[in-house]
Write an enzyme that holds these catalytic residues in place. Structure first.
Site, PDB file in Angstrom:
ATOM      1  CB  THR A  62      -9.832  -2.795  -8.513  1.00 16.56           C
ATOM      2  OG1 THR A  62      -9.799  -1.624  -9.252  1.00 16.56           O
ATOM      3  CG2 THR A  62     -10.557  -4.002  -9.157  1.00 16.56           C
ATOM      4  CG  ASP A  63     -11.155   2.664  -9.058  1.00 17.86           C
ATOM      5  OD1 ASP A  63     -10.451   1.737  -9.215  1.00 17.86           O
ATOM      6  OD2 ASP A  63     -11.024   3.616  -8.725  1.00 17.86           O
ATOM      7  CD  GLU A  64      -8.639  -0.742 -12.825  1.00 19.24           C
ATOM      8  OE1 GLU A  64      -8.682  -1.587 -13.994  1.00 19.24           O
ATOM      9  OE2 GLU A  64      -7.417  -0.302 -12.579  1.00 19.24           O
ATOM     10  CE1 TYR A  85      -7.059  -6.688 -11.247  1.00 18.36           C
ATOM     11  CE2 TYR A  85      -7.488  -4.421 -11.884  1.00 18.36           C
ATOM     12  CZ  TYR A  85      -7.167  -5.598 -10.820  1.00 18.36           C
ATOM     13  OH  TYR A  85      -7.144  -4.841  -9.505  1.00 18.36           O
ATOM     14  CE  LYS A 102      -9.415  -7.783  -7.178  1.00 18.69           C
ATOM     15  NZ  LYS A 102      -8.677  -8.699  -6.382  1.00 18.69           N
TER      16      LYS A 102
HETATM   17  P1  NAD Z   1       0.607  -7.204  -7.308  1.00 15.73           P
HETATM   18  O1  NAD Z   1       0.313  -7.792  -8.421  1.00 15.73           O
HETATM   19  O2  NAD Z   1       1.772  -6.304  -6.918  1.00 15.73           O
HETATM   20  O3  NAD Z   1       0.762  -8.477  -6.061  1.00 15.73           O
HETATM   21  C1  NAD Z   1      -0.158  -9.639  -6.258  1.00 15.73           C
HETATM   22  C2  NAD Z   1       0.412 -10.676  -5.429  1.00 15.73           C
HETATM   23  O4  NAD Z   1      -0.419 -11.940  -5.496  1.00 15.73           O
HETATM   24  C3  NAD Z   1       1.924 -10.979  -5.818  1.00 15.73           C
HETATM   25  O5  NAD Z   1       2.792 -11.315  -4.668  1.00 15.73           O
HETATM   26  C4  NAD Z   1       1.713 -12.616  -6.520  1.00 15.73           C
HETATM   27  O6  NAD Z   1       2.779 -13.327  -6.461  1.00 15.73           O
HETATM   28  C5  NAD Z   1       0.521 -12.917  -5.654  1.00 15.73           C
HETATM   29  N1  NAD Z   1      -0.282 -14.056  -6.209  1.00 15.73           N
HETATM   30  C6  NAD Z   1      -0.829 -13.933  -7.670  1.00 15.73           C
HETATM   31  N2  NAD Z   1      -1.364 -15.185  -7.764  1.00 15.73           N
HETATM   32  C7  NAD Z   1      -1.437 -15.776  -6.878  1.00 15.73           C
HETATM   33  C8  NAD Z   1      -1.871 -17.083  -6.377  1.00 15.73           C
HETATM   34  N3  NAD Z   1      -2.418 -17.996  -7.223  1.00 15.73           N
HETATM   35  N4  NAD Z   1      -1.603 -17.665  -5.255  1.00 15.73           N
HETATM   36  C9  NAD Z   1      -0.939 -16.849  -4.390  1.00 15.73           C
HETATM   37  N5  NAD Z   1      -0.351 -15.666  -4.456  1.00 15.73           N
HETATM   38  C10 NAD Z   1      -0.652 -15.178  -5.818  1.00 15.73           C
HETATM   39  O7  NAD Z   1      -0.742  -6.474  -6.845  1.00 15.73           O
HETATM   40  P2  NAD Z   1      -1.134  -5.380  -6.011  1.00 15.73           P
HETATM   41  O8  NAD Z   1      -0.984  -4.199  -6.879  1.00 15.73           O
HETATM   42  O9  NAD Z   1      -0.368  -5.475  -4.818  1.00 15.73           O
HETATM   43  O10 NAD Z   1      -2.824  -5.747  -5.626  1.00 15.73           O
HETATM   44  C11 NAD Z   1      -3.115  -6.483  -4.512  1.00 15.73           C
HETATM   45  C12 NAD Z   1      -4.589  -6.365  -4.387  1.00 15.73           C
HETATM   46  O11 NAD Z   1      -5.225  -5.088  -4.292  1.00 15.73           O
HETATM   47  C13 NAD Z   1      -5.202  -7.011  -5.840  1.00 15.73           C
HETATM   48  O12 NAD Z   1      -6.217  -8.001  -5.323  1.00 15.73           O
HETATM   49  C14 NAD Z   1      -5.716  -6.027  -6.567  1.00 15.73           C
HETATM   50  O13 NAD Z   1      -6.637  -6.271  -7.474  1.00 15.73           O
HETATM   51  C15 NAD Z   1      -6.170  -5.069  -5.543  1.00 15.73           C
HETATM   52  N6  NAD Z   1      -6.118  -3.679  -5.769  1.00 15.73           N
HETATM   53  C16 NAD Z   1      -4.893  -2.972  -6.388  1.00 15.73           C
HETATM   54  C17 NAD Z   1      -5.085  -1.707  -6.716  1.00 15.73           C
HETATM   55  C18 NAD Z   1      -3.382  -1.029  -7.278  1.00 15.73           C
HETATM   56  O14 NAD Z   1      -3.335   0.201  -7.554  1.00 15.73           O
HETATM   57  N7  NAD Z   1      -2.368  -1.587  -7.081  1.00 15.73           N
HETATM   58  C19 NAD Z   1      -5.983  -0.611  -6.376  1.00 15.73           C
HETATM   59  C20 NAD Z   1      -7.167  -1.480  -5.882  1.00 15.73           C
HETATM   60  C21 NAD Z   1      -7.251  -2.704  -5.649  1.00 15.73           C
HETATM   61  P1  TYD Z   2      -1.944   1.361 -14.810  1.00 20.41           P
HETATM   62  O1  TYD Z   2      -0.731   1.781 -13.752  1.00 20.41           O
HETATM   63  O2  TYD Z   2      -1.592   0.086 -15.597  1.00 20.41           O
HETATM   64  O3  TYD Z   2      -3.409   1.038 -13.668  1.00 20.41           O
HETATM   65  P2  TYD Z   2      -4.881   0.858 -14.371  1.00 20.41           P
HETATM   66  O4  TYD Z   2      -4.876   0.576 -15.666  1.00 20.41           O
HETATM   67  O5  TYD Z   2      -5.117  -0.176 -13.570  1.00 20.41           O
HETATM   68  O6  TYD Z   2      -5.551   2.268 -13.885  1.00 20.41           O
HETATM   69  O7  TYD Z   2      -2.230   2.533 -15.608  1.00 20.41           O
HETATM   70  C1  TYD Z   2      -2.644   3.872 -15.089  1.00 20.41           C
HETATM   71  C2  TYD Z   2      -3.089   4.743 -16.324  1.00 20.41           C
HETATM   72  O8  TYD Z   2      -1.829   4.988 -16.961  1.00 20.41           O
HETATM   73  C3  TYD Z   2      -4.073   4.195 -17.198  1.00 20.41           C
HETATM   74  O9  TYD Z   2      -4.987   5.097 -17.707  1.00 20.41           O
HETATM   75  C4  TYD Z   2      -3.231   3.570 -18.318  1.00 20.41           C
HETATM   76  C5  TYD Z   2      -1.942   4.600 -18.340  1.00 20.41           C
HETATM   77  N1  TYD Z   2      -0.672   4.032 -18.737  1.00 20.41           N
HETATM   78  C6  TYD Z   2      -0.017   4.594 -19.923  1.00 20.41           C
HETATM   79  O10 TYD Z   2      -0.367   5.707 -20.345  1.00 20.41           O
HETATM   80  N2  TYD Z   2       1.338   4.218 -20.194  1.00 20.41           N
HETATM   81  C7  TYD Z   2       1.911   3.287 -19.399  1.00 20.41           C
HETATM   82  O11 TYD Z   2       3.042   2.935 -19.917  1.00 20.41           O
HETATM   83  C8  TYD Z   2       1.123   2.597 -18.351  1.00 20.41           C
HETATM   84  C9  TYD Z   2       1.722   1.361 -17.810  1.00 20.41           C
HETATM   85  C10 TYD Z   2      -0.176   3.067 -18.306  1.00 20.41           C
END
Ligand code: NAD
Ligand code: TYD
Length: 349
Positions: free
Chosen positions: A131-133, A156, A160
């Site tokens: 993630t960019d975070e 989180y 990461k």
């Molecule tokens: P998500 O939470 O929707 O899915 C995560 C999945 O991992 C779930 O299916 C969960 O059951 C599985 N999981 C969790 N713990 C596990 C374990 N111990 N063993 C096996 N499986 C396990 O997450 P996402 O949003 O799909 O993100 C996927 C990846 O992309 C993550 O690594 C996250 O850090 C990264 N990412 C997400 C975003 C975003 O905006 N969602 C952006 C950048 C990077």
């Molecule tokens: P989120 O979807 O949790 O992603 P991330 O924190 O990983 O960027 O949140 C996106 C943005 O929205 C973040 O600035 C937090 C804000 N947010 C709210 O204002 N209300 C909400 O209920 C949630 C879940 C997030």
């Protein structure tokens, strides 16, 4: 690349990625999806995949920290490529209870790396999805580049960042063939309704309040999930080993802008009796340590691998709203306790 292990393939990005691999990418090999099925993992997101690709898709329920179970999968399926997405992914949950984030994101990644090292003769690539975070928070100006120093602010993002460092160290020390990517906020189908965009859609449809943390002026760079999947596939095919690639949407929006756009789409498609959806907006207490702004410079992947986002934020958001409107049963299932029973019956888990 013949047999690809996707970790976390039942999650939001993972399920989209498994579908993309099998349905769109042109990949001809086998996809093995390993997922622990936490609250965020839903086999309902992969409905039809096992039936449509009976010879090329396998699901195994396992925890990535379970070295023996994962080693068996590597050997049974002759895995040559790993795309690692499994993680605990929600910042608010990491603030409340960080333990699982350390276990899965740090220890789980470490176990996978150890296994890849043990079977280095067979593993051609280990791609780590991040993630960019990890870069922390930006002020009004500037973008994260691949060489921006790490400065994670939440449990989180710290977990990461730790996993990113381990992946890079295994390349440097043991010559493991790794690539990494750091992506901005994704949105689209199958996202668990705890993240901003799906939560706001689901709440608005139910006439519930739309909670805005702090002043709502925090900025995220939004990317439609299919564009992320295209980027991951591009890196798996052509990414230079040992390199990291930033992925972003060039779609910076404040949370208030996102919510106002969503309300405008909903007002048009499903008008609300007695007033617009924006009336549901409610300012609530800010998130602890809330990062102010993220923005990605994705010049490297654009110039080297010719990847760029295809979906605009406006079209992607409209598609996403319509997807949630058409998939109320999926939303009901992932939110309800009977989801686990349904899944056990469906998949004999
Ligand atoms: P998500 O939470 O929707 O899915 C995560 C999945 O991992 C779930 O299916 C969960 O059951 C599985 N999981 C969790 N713990 C596990 C374990 N111990 N063993 C096996 N499986 C396990 O997450 P996402 O949003 O799909 O993100 C996927 C990846 O992309 C993550 O690594 C996250 O850090 C990264 N990412 C997400 C975003 C975003 O905006 N969602 C952006 C950048 C990077
Ligand atoms: P989120 O979807 O949790 O992603 P991330 O924190 O990983 O960027 O949140 C996106 C943005 O929205 C973040 O600035 C937090 C804000 N947010 C709210 O204002 N209300 C909400 O209920 C949630 C879940 C997030």
């Amino acid at each position: 690349m013949k047999n690809l292990l996707v970790t976390g393939g039942a999650g939001f990005i993972g399920a989209n990625f498994v579908r993309y691999l099998l349905e769109e990418s042109g990949f001809a090999g086998k996809v093995v999806n390993v997922d622990k099925l936490t609250y965020a993992g839903n086999l309902g997101s992969l409905e039809g995949v096992d039936k449509n690709f009976p010879d090329r898709y396998v699901f195994v329920k396992a925890d990535i920290t379970d070295e023996a179970a994962i080693e068996k999968i590597l050997l049974d399926h002759e895995i040559d490529t790993i795309c690692h997405l499994a993680a605990e992914s929600h910042v608010d949950r990491s603030i409340e209870a960080p333990d699982d984030f350390i276990q899965t994101n740090v220890v789980g990644t470490f176990r996978l790396l150890e296994l890849a090292r043990r079977h280095k003769d067979k593993i051609k690539r280990f791609h780590h999805v991040s993630t960019d975070e990890v870069f922390g928070s930006l002020g009004e100006e500037g973008h994260f580049r691949e060489d921006t120093p790490y400065h994670p602010n939440s449990p989180y993002s710290a977990s990461k960042a730790a996993s990113d460092h381990l992946v890079r160290a295994y390349h440097h020390t043991y010559g493991l063939p790794v690539t990494l990517s750091n992506c901005s906020n994704n949105y689209g189908p199958y996202q668990f309704p705890e993240k901003l965009i799906p939560l706001m859609i689901v709440n608005a449809l139910e006439g519930k309040s739309l909670p805005i943390y702090g002043d709502g002026k925090n900025v995220r760079d939004w990317l439609y999930v299919r564009d992320h999947c295209r980027a991951l596939w591009t890196i798996l095919k052509q990414g230079r080993l040992g390199e990291t690639y930033n992925i972003g949407g060039r779609s910076e929006r404040s949370n208030l802008q996102v919510i106002d756009s969503l309300c405008a789409i909903l007002d048009r498609i499903v008008p609300r009796k007695g007033g617009g959806h924006a009336e549901l907006k409610t300012f609530v207490t800010d998130r602890l340590g809330h990062d102010r702004r993220y923005a990605i410079d994705f010049m490297k992947i654009q110039c080297e691998l010719e990847w760029g986002p295809e979906e605009s934020f406006e079209t992607g958001l409209e598609k996403t709203v319509k997807w949630y409107l058409d998939h109320s049963e999926w939303v009901r299932q992932v939110q309800s306790g009977d989801y686990r029973d349904w899944m056990r019956r469906q998949y004999q888990l």
